[in-house]
Design an enzyme around this catalytic site. Structure first.
Site, PDB file in Angstrom:
ATOM      1  N   ARG A  16       0.834  -1.212   0.000  1.00 38.27           N
ATOM      2  CA  ARG A  16       0.000   0.000   0.000  1.00 38.27           C
ATOM      3  C   ARG A  16       0.870   1.265   0.000  1.00 38.27           C
ATOM      4  NH1 ARG A  16      -0.323   4.581   2.814  1.00 38.27           N
ATOM      5  NH2 ARG A  16       0.042   3.441   4.732  1.00 38.27           N
ATOM      6  N   ASP A  17       1.606   1.499   1.080  1.00 39.16           N
ATOM      7  CA  ASP A  17       2.386   2.734   1.192  1.00 39.16           C
ATOM      8  C   ASP A  17       3.482   2.741   0.126  1.00 39.16           C
ATOM      9  OD1 ASP A  17       3.911   4.949   2.112  1.00 39.16           O
ATOM     10  OD2 ASP A  17       3.311   4.572   4.174  1.00 39.16           O
ATOM     11  N   HIS A 208       5.229   4.367  12.759  1.00 34.70           N
ATOM     12  CA  HIS A 208       5.279   4.299  11.292  1.00 34.70           C
ATOM     13  C   HIS A 208       6.295   5.352  10.835  1.00 34.70           C
ATOM     14  CE1 HIS A 208       2.944   3.940   7.338  1.00 34.70           C
ATOM     15  NE2 HIS A 208       3.592   5.082   7.152  1.00 34.70           N
ATOM     16  N   HIS A 210       8.939   6.930   8.201  1.00 33.45           N
ATOM     17  CA  HIS A 210       9.591   7.030   6.893  1.00 33.45           C
ATOM     18  C   HIS A 210      11.059   7.370   7.163  1.00 33.45           C
ATOM     19  CE1 HIS A 210       6.146   6.645   4.104  1.00 33.45           C
ATOM     20  NE2 HIS A 210       5.485   6.856   5.234  1.00 33.45           N
ATOM     21  N   CYS A 241       4.163   9.287   0.685  1.00 35.86           N
ATOM     22  CA  CYS A 241       2.808   9.750   0.417  1.00 35.86           C
ATOM     23  C   CYS A 241       2.865  10.744  -0.739  1.00 35.86           C
ATOM     24  CB  CYS A 241       2.251  10.416   1.679  1.00 35.86           C
ATOM     25  SG  CYS A 241       0.644  11.161   1.391  1.00 35.86           S
ATOM     26  N   ASN A 250       9.467   4.129   3.429  1.00 34.41           N
ATOM     27  CA  ASN A 250       9.345   3.652   4.810  1.00 34.41           C
ATOM     28  C   ASN A 250      10.652   2.965   5.202  1.00 34.41           C
ATOM     29  OD1 ASN A 250       6.405   3.385   3.612  1.00 34.41           O
ATOM     30  ND2 ASN A 250       6.193   3.473   5.825  1.00 34.41           N
TER      31      ASN A 250
HETATM   32  P1  HMG Z   1     -12.525  14.855  -2.727  1.00 33.95           P
HETATM   33  O1  HMG Z   1     -12.148  15.204  -4.144  1.00 33.95           O
HETATM   34  O2  HMG Z   1     -12.651  15.956  -1.753  1.00 33.95           O
HETATM   35  O3  HMG Z   1     -13.810  13.924  -2.600  1.00 33.95           O
HETATM   36  O4  HMG Z   1     -11.423  13.812  -2.196  1.00 33.95           O
HETATM   37  P2  HMG Z   1     -15.199  13.867  -3.272  1.00 33.95           P
HETATM   38  O5  HMG Z   1     -16.084  13.216  -2.263  1.00 33.95           O
HETATM   39  O6  HMG Z   1     -15.584  15.205  -3.826  1.00 33.95           O
HETATM   40  O7  HMG Z   1     -14.980  12.843  -4.476  1.00 33.95           O
HETATM   41  C1  HMG Z   1     -14.282  13.169  -5.664  1.00 33.95           C
HETATM   42  C2  HMG Z   1     -14.404  12.007  -6.636  1.00 33.95           C
HETATM   43  O8  HMG Z   1     -13.760  10.854  -6.105  1.00 33.95           O
HETATM   44  C3  HMG Z   1     -15.862  11.578  -6.857  1.00 33.95           C
HETATM   45  O9  HMG Z   1     -15.917  11.057  -8.163  1.00 33.95           O
HETATM   46  C4  HMG Z   1     -16.042  10.460  -5.877  1.00 33.95           C
HETATM   47  O10 HMG Z   1     -17.048   9.552  -6.271  1.00 33.95           O
HETATM   48  C5  HMG Z   1     -14.689   9.791  -5.904  1.00 33.95           C
HETATM   49  P3  HMG Z   1     -16.587  11.887  -9.381  1.00 33.95           P
HETATM   50  O11 HMG Z   1     -17.964  12.220  -8.922  1.00 33.95           O
HETATM   51  O12 HMG Z   1     -15.716  13.110  -9.533  1.00 33.95           O
HETATM   52  O13 HMG Z   1     -16.502  10.951 -10.532  1.00 33.95           O
HETATM   53  N1  HMG Z   1     -14.364   9.112  -4.651  1.00 33.95           N
HETATM   54  C6  HMG Z   1     -13.997   7.833  -4.564  1.00 33.95           C
HETATM   55  N2  HMG Z   1     -13.835   6.885  -5.502  1.00 33.95           N
HETATM   56  C7  HMG Z   1     -13.438   5.666  -5.068  1.00 33.95           C
HETATM   57  N3  HMG Z   1     -13.188   5.379  -3.760  1.00 33.95           N
HETATM   58  C8  HMG Z   1     -13.339   6.307  -2.809  1.00 33.95           C
HETATM   59  C9  HMG Z   1     -13.769   7.594  -3.208  1.00 33.95           C
HETATM   60  N4  HMG Z   1     -14.011   8.727  -2.519  1.00 33.95           N
HETATM   61  C10 HMG Z   1     -14.385   9.646  -3.409  1.00 33.95           C
HETATM   62  N5  HMG Z   1     -13.083   6.013  -1.551  1.00 33.95           N
HETATM   63  C11 HMG Z   1     -10.800  11.946  -0.845  1.00 33.95           C
HETATM   64  C12 HMG Z   1     -11.473  13.310  -0.886  1.00 33.95           C
HETATM   65  C13 HMG Z   1     -10.626  11.592   0.603  1.00 33.95           C
HETATM   66  C14 HMG Z   1     -11.677  10.947  -1.562  1.00 33.95           C
HETATM   67  C15 HMG Z   1      -9.428  12.066  -1.575  1.00 33.95           C
HETATM   68  O14 HMG Z   1      -8.753  13.155  -1.071  1.00 33.95           O
HETATM   69  C16 HMG Z   1      -8.570  10.837  -1.433  1.00 33.95           C
HETATM   70  O15 HMG Z   1      -8.921   9.764  -1.890  1.00 33.95           O
HETATM   71  N6  HMG Z   1      -7.361  11.010  -0.819  1.00 33.95           N
HETATM   72  C17 HMG Z   1      -6.452   9.903  -0.578  1.00 33.95           C
HETATM   73  C18 HMG Z   1      -5.036  10.375  -0.534  1.00 33.95           C
HETATM   74  C19 HMG Z   1      -4.137   9.221  -0.199  1.00 33.95           C
HETATM   75  O16 HMG Z   1      -4.459   8.079  -0.445  1.00 33.95           O
HETATM   76  N7  HMG Z   1      -2.962   9.533   0.371  1.00 33.95           N
HETATM   77  C20 HMG Z   1      -2.014   8.501   0.730  1.00 33.95           C
HETATM   78  C21 HMG Z   1      -2.451   7.672   1.887  1.00 33.95           C
HETATM   79  S1  HMG Z   1      -2.139   8.412   3.474  1.00 33.95           S
HETATM   80  C22 HMG Z   1      -0.477   8.069   3.779  1.00 33.95           C
HETATM   81  O17 HMG Z   1       0.222   7.587   2.913  1.00 33.95           O
HETATM   82  C23 HMG Z   1       0.069   8.311   5.156  1.00 33.95           C
HETATM   83  C24 HMG Z   1       0.271   7.021   5.956  1.00 33.95           C
HETATM   84  O18 HMG Z   1       1.155   6.137   5.281  1.00 33.95           O
HETATM   85  C25 HMG Z   1       0.845   7.351   7.341  1.00 33.95           C
HETATM   86  C26 HMG Z   1       2.050   8.286   7.298  1.00 33.95           C
HETATM   87  O19 HMG Z   1       3.038   7.968   6.582  1.00 33.95           O
HETATM   88  O20 HMG Z   1       1.983   9.300   7.987  1.00 33.95           O
HETATM   89  C27 HMG Z   1      -1.053   6.276   6.166  1.00 33.95           C
HETATM   90 MG    MG Z   2       3.283   6.265   5.307  1.00 29.69          MG
END
Ligand code: HMG
Ligand code: MG
Length: 300
Positions: A16-17, A208, A210, A241, A250
């Site tokens: 995933r990450d 966690h 990095h 990310c 990581n």
């Molecule tokens: P948004 O644009 O504000 O959301 O994004 P929305 O509700 O307006 O939706 C926009 C479009 O996305 C719509 O489609 C939704 O249907 C679709 P459209 O109408 O335009 O065709 N949509 C989805 N489709 C599939 N699955 C879903 C989904 N949700 C909405 N779940 C949102 C808000 C949260 C969705 C967006 O910002 C997002 O997906 N962000 C994810 C970012 C991400 O994955 N970052 C990396 C992970 S976090 C990380 O790595 C840190 C971690 O490792 C810990 C650390 O290291 O600190 C965990």
């Molecule tokens: Mg991470």
């Protein structure tokens, strides 16, 4: 060391990450093979993929295909990331029985990453936790930017504690504290862990790190000394990310296992198999592994 007798669990986040941050889209077949290989190493928790918006993270748009196809081994948990109810429903439809929700201690990062304030994101988690309780699904919680933010800089400790405590009270069984950009050093990591552990039981905490600045193992060691028993890491040191400028991989799972085994802490993981899996992955990605332990094993 207080935790020497404890069972340390590694949460492998590479599929995933690691793969969310690759420049090219990795074929689903490679992701499936990676997870199947990892399932044979003795790991007990493998974060498989992420049901986020494919517009935001196209690298994991194949989450349902990947999750449905992987071999599910008894005794191994395969959590997946979900940002909202839509992600939860997609994850459940693909057969997931453990999910992870994620927010941050810094408003600026959270806005960039999930387009929401911290409060808004936690509001979004409430219906997920409600459904998860009814479905008997375990929910893990991530708090990012616990040691610094790429946009806001310093992150006050009280914000880290407040968000971690809220996520725990909401019903997350475990809170993973993320140094998203790998900016922390051991003393700061220890202080952060201690402050959070004053509110949330240390048994419910994970770390966690990095490894952007090469501090991850040292940070992990300082948190082990505070009693933490769950460590997130990624095979071959992949990760980052896409919405955190300057974040690199990581800490490598191989390096964490090598350190723990060397300290007499059993992980139940076959290090040789893990190294082989990491080297296979780096071959697929077309670059050298970031694991120093794996590199040394090739030279030996
Ligand atoms: P948004 O644009 O504000 O959301 O994004 P929305 O509700 O307006 O939706 C926009 C479009 O996305 C719509 O489609 C939704 O249907 C679709 P459209 O109408 O335009 O065709 N949509 C989805 N489709 C599939 N699955 C879903 C989904 N949700 C909405 N779940 C949102 C808000 C949260 C969705 C967006 O910002 C997002 O997906 N962000 C994810 C970012 C991400 O994955 N970052 C990396 C992970 S976090 C990380 O790595 C840190 C971690 O490792 C810990 C650390 O290291 O600190 C965990
Ligand atoms: Mg991470």
């Amino acid at each position: 060391m207080s935790s020497a007798a404890k069972d340390i669990r590694i949460v492998e986040v590479g599929p995933r990450d690691g793969l969310q941050n690759e420049k090219t889209i990795i074929p689903a077949a490679t992701k499936i093979e990676l997870i199947d290989r990892l399932s044979r190493t003795g790991l007990r928790t493998i974060e498989a993929t992420s049901f986020v918006s494919p517009k935001w993270v196209p690298q994991l748009a194949d989450a349902a295909e990947v999750f449905s196809a992987i071999e599910k081994h008894a005794g191994i948990r395969y959590p997946v990331l979900v940002p909202n109810e839509q992600g939860y429903d997609r994850a459940r439809a693909a057969g997931a029985d453990e999910v992870a929700v994620f927010t941050a201690a810094s408003e600026a990062f959270n806005r960039k990453n999930i387009n929401a304030s911290i409060d808004e994101s936690i509001k979004r988690f409430e219906p997920i936790l409600e459904k998860a309780r009814a479905d008997n699904v375990r929910v893990r919680g991530y708090v990012s930017t616990v040691l610094g933010c790429p946009y806001q800089g310093e992150v006050p400790l009280r914000d880290v504690v407040r968000v971690a405590d809220r996520m725990y009270r909401l019903g997350c069984y475990e809170i993973s504290l993320g140094d998203t950009i790998g900016i922390g050093t051991p003393r700061k990591a220890r202080g952060m862990l201690r402050a959070v552990a004053a509110e949330v039981p240390v048994e419910a905490l994970a770390v966690h790190f990095h490894d952007t600045r090469g501090q991850a193992l040292a940070n992990i060691l300082s948190c082990l000394e505070e009693g933490v028993g769950v460590i997130d890491s990624a095979v071959s040191g992949t990760g980052g990310c896409p919405y955190a400028n300057g974040a690199t991989g990581n800490v490598a799972s191989e390096d964490v296992v090598y350190m723990l085994e060397g300290m007499g802490i059993a992980t139940g993981i076959d290090l040789d198999l893990l190294i082989a899996t990491g080297l296979w992955l780096s071959g697929q990605l077309g670059r050298e592994t970031s694991s120093k332990v794996a590199r040394a094993s090739v030279r030996d």
